[in-house]
Design an enzyme around this catalytic site. Structure first.
Site, PDB file in Angstrom:
ATOM      1  N   GLY A  11       0.806  -1.218   0.000  1.00  0.00           N
ATOM      2  CA  GLY A  11       0.000   0.000   0.000  1.00  0.00           C
ATOM      3  C   GLY A  11       0.833   1.258   0.000  1.00  0.00           C
ATOM      4  CB  SER A  13       0.111   4.185  -4.541  1.00  0.00           C
ATOM      5  OG  SER A  13      -1.138   4.005  -3.884  1.00  0.00           O
ATOM      6  CG  ASP A  62      -6.899  -7.051  -3.168  1.00  0.00           C
ATOM      7  OD1 ASP A  62      -6.515  -6.892  -1.993  1.00  0.00           O
ATOM      8  OD2 ASP A  62      -8.097  -7.148  -3.476  1.00  0.00           O
ATOM      9  CB  VAL A  63      -1.584  -7.396   0.093  1.00  0.00           C
ATOM     10  CG1 VAL A  63      -0.393  -7.093  -0.808  1.00  0.00           C
ATOM     11  CG2 VAL A  63      -2.123  -6.111   0.725  1.00  0.00           C
ATOM     12  CB  SER A 141      -4.426   2.593  14.043  1.00  0.00           C
ATOM     13  OG  SER A 141      -5.205   3.686  14.513  1.00  0.00           O
ATOM     14  CE1 TYR A 154      -7.653   1.797   9.898  1.00  0.00           C
ATOM     15  CE2 TYR A 154      -7.731   2.744  12.096  1.00  0.00           C
ATOM     16  CZ  TYR A 154      -7.082   2.569  10.886  1.00  0.00           C
ATOM     17  OH  TYR A 154      -5.856   3.169  10.670  1.00  0.00           O
ATOM     18  CB  ALA A 156     -11.624  -5.420  15.414  1.00  0.00           C
ATOM     19  CE  LYS A 158      -4.759  -0.180  10.517  1.00  0.00           C
ATOM     20  NZ  LYS A 158      -3.614  -0.382   9.573  1.00  0.00           N
ATOM     21  CB  ILE A 187      -1.214  10.367   9.902  1.00  0.00           C
ATOM     22  CG1 ILE A 187      -0.625   9.663  11.132  1.00  0.00           C
ATOM     23  CG2 ILE A 187      -0.105  10.737   8.917  1.00  0.00           C
ATOM     24  CD1 ILE A 187       0.383  10.465  11.918  1.00  0.00           C
TER      25      ILE A 187
END
Length: 245
Positions: A11, A13, A62-63, A141, A154, A156, A158, A187
């Site tokens: 990720g 880019s 797409d990982v 995060s 999100y 969960a 992280k 950020i």
């Protein structure tokens, strides 16, 4: 190129991944830029760095899908023969109330943010472990530490990254592979682009350092772990400006 260390950044880019790609490339690393949907931004980054004479490659994957994660790692090995640093950075956020999270959204967020770390790391270790060296850096995060309202899926995912980091560090210590996590605060990336100016001001004033973080702040932390963190493993460094203490 073979006399340089190699970093694979998922990720990369945009945002933190992009800043990390730039910083590592300018610090004499071979860099593999990975993207899924942001092809234009990835190519723009690639062109910028190659014009500087730096050693970079670009690969679409797409990982969150096993086959594509494996292909990304295999491509990196094919280009540079080794992976010295793996930065698991790919991630998405879709803020909403818990009761509004669909089953599809839950699976997408968990797959992109957490399962991808498992897929890419599992494949990369086929090459890192025989060399008994390497650094794995997982971009988590601060919400993985304390939880964020309207960010349950999100948070969960992280938090899962943090648990994975700590457990894997114990397993890989004897192989001389360091595994750490960075837990950024607020950020200035695309993840906050939809927040109002008033909300961003509020977040700034809730941060003791009185500013919103920059992607470069996190990239510098990642480079520190890769370059100076040989006796640091299983740790979570929360670069959040004091937002969470």
């Amino acid at each position: 190129m073979k006399d340089k260390k190699t970093v694979l950044i998922t990720g990369s880019s945009r945002g933190i991944g992009r800043a990390s790609a730039i910083l590592f490339a300018r610090n004499n690393y071979n860099v593999v830029i990975n993207y899924n949907k942001s092809e234009d931004k990835a190519k723009e980054l690639y062109d910028m760095l190659t014009e500087e004479g730096l050693s970079v490659r670009i690969f679409k994957a797409d990982v969150s899908k096993i086959e594509e994660a494996n292909a990304l790692v295999n491509y990196t090995i094919g280009q540079f023969e080794n992976i010295d640093v793996l930065i698991n950075n790919a991630g998405i956020s879709k803020p909403c109330l818990f009761t509004d999270i669909s089953y599809e959204q839950w699976n997408e967020v968990i797959s992109t943010n957490l399962s991808s770390v498992f897929y890419v790391t599992k494949k990369a270790l086929q090459y890192m472990q025989p060399n008994c060296s390497g650094h794995i850096i997982n971009i988590s995060s601060m919400w993985g530490l304390v939880g964020g309202s309207s960010e349950v899926d999100y948070s969960a995912s992280k938090a899962g990254m943090i648990g994975l980091t700590k457990a894997l560090a114990k397993e890989l210590g004897p192989s001389n592979i360091n595994v750490n996590a960075i837990a950024p605060g607020v950020i200035n990336t695309d993840m906050v682009k939809d927040l109002s100016e008033d909300t961003m001001e509020m977040l700034k004033y809730e941060t003791p350092l009185m500013r919103i973080g920059k992607p470069e702040d996190i990239a510098k932390c990642a480079l520190f772990l890769a370059e100076q963190g040989d006796f640091i493993t299983g740790q979570v460094i929360s670069s959040n400006g004091g937002f969470v203490i």
